[in-house]
Enzyme design. Structure first.
Site, PDB file in Angstrom:
ATOM      1  N   SER A   1     -52.912  77.078  -5.551  1.00 11.65           N
ATOM      2  CA  SER A   1     -54.125  77.650  -4.962  1.00 11.65           C
ATOM      3  C   SER A   1     -54.197  77.245  -3.498  1.00 11.65           C
ATOM      4  CB  SER A   1     -55.364  77.128  -5.698  1.00 11.65           C
ATOM      5  OG  SER A   1     -56.545  77.442  -4.992  1.00 11.65           O
TER       6      SER A   1
ATOM      7  N   TYR B   1     -60.392  70.170  -9.143  1.00  9.89           N
ATOM      8  CA  TYR B   1     -59.554  71.376  -9.206  1.00  9.89           C
ATOM      9  C   TYR B   1     -58.534  71.372  -8.071  1.00  9.89           C
ATOM     10  CZ  TYR B   1     -58.163  76.261  -8.776  1.00  9.89           C
ATOM     11  OH  TYR B   1     -57.425  77.416  -8.660  1.00  9.89           O
TER      12      TYR B   1
END
Length: 258
Positions: free
Chosen positions: A152, A165
């Site tokens: 990501s 995350y």
């Protein structure tokens, strides 16, 4: 090059896609099958996998659905054993299963921390551990294999409340770079894909009000990526000449600054 080869450049290859029941995994499985790969779709929700296989086969592709939880080491190894027995060694692994559960660290949402670590890190390692021997064997036989991991943009940039995350995705990116150094000499290409905001099921799992407001605001000010955008990138990486390895690919919505 024949017309058939140019239209289906992954013919003869065996691709395993995790997190294939929705979003990026689902779109990538369909795209890889359209490029000619035999695709093994892996996720927990068997009904969605069956629907995906039916669509792939309707469009002329080949796919096998295997329901399993990637956080279960033994279950993932059983999938790898089945793939080897029924199809041969996988030569493309797209590690895409993951979850995003942002929250301020002061809330001590330890169950959400653990869920993200279990799926985004441990699940990733389980599939890498189970399938890397097949990738190495296939690369030796066919001249190339691919290990592609979904990271990501959060692995690089700072997003308050997304700390856990983001840390799991930084792990994915850094691991991928190290594995490329280990496996490249064995003709296994390793790539990390770092998307910005993609419209997937991930957003529906978010419970933190601040993160939900931020996501809603971003959707009003920019056009998010689609799962198909990322799927096209996966297909591009896998169809490059064997000498070419895109180590790290960042794919962003045009309107997303960071």
């Amino acid at each position: 090059m024949t017309a058939q080869t140019s239209l289906r450049p992954l013919s003869g290859r065996i691709a395993v896609v995790t997190g294939a029941s929705s979003g990026i995994g689902e779109a990538s499985a369909e795209h890889l099958a359209a490029l000619g790969a035999r695709v093994v779709v892996l996720a927990r929700r068997a009904d969605r996998l069956d629907d995906l296989v039916a669509r792939i086969e309707k469009n002329g592709g080949e796919a096998l659905a295997v329901a399993a939880d990637v956080t279960d080491t033994a279950a993932v190894q059983a999938v790898a054993d089945r793939v080897a027995a029924e199809l041969g060694s996988a030569d493309l692994l797209f590690n895409n299963a993951g979850v995003m559960l942002p929250a301020p660290v002061e809330e001590l949402a330890t169950d959400q921390w653990q869920r993200q670590i279990d799926l985004n890190v441990t699940g990733l390692m389980n599939t890498i551990g189970a399938f890397t021997p097949q990738l190495v064997e296939a690369a030796g036989d066919r001249g190339v294999a691919d290990l592609i991991n979904t990271s990501s943009i959060a692995a690089q940039n700072i997003f308050p409340t997304f700390a856990v995350y983001s840390a799991t995705k930084a792990y994915v990116t850094h691991l991928s770079r190290h594995l490329r150094a280990e496996l490249g000499a064995k003709k296994v290409r390793v790539s990390a894909i770092e998307p910005g905001i993609v419209g997937t099921e991930l957003q529906s799992h978010v419970t933190d009000e601040g993160a939900l407001e931020w996501l809603a605001g971003s959707k009003e000010t920019m056009e998010w990526l689609t799962p198909q955008d990322v799927a096209q990138t996966v297909g591009f990486i896998a169809t490059l000449p064997p000498r070419v390895n895109l180590q790290q690919v960042t794919i962003m919505p045009t309107g997303q600054a960071s």
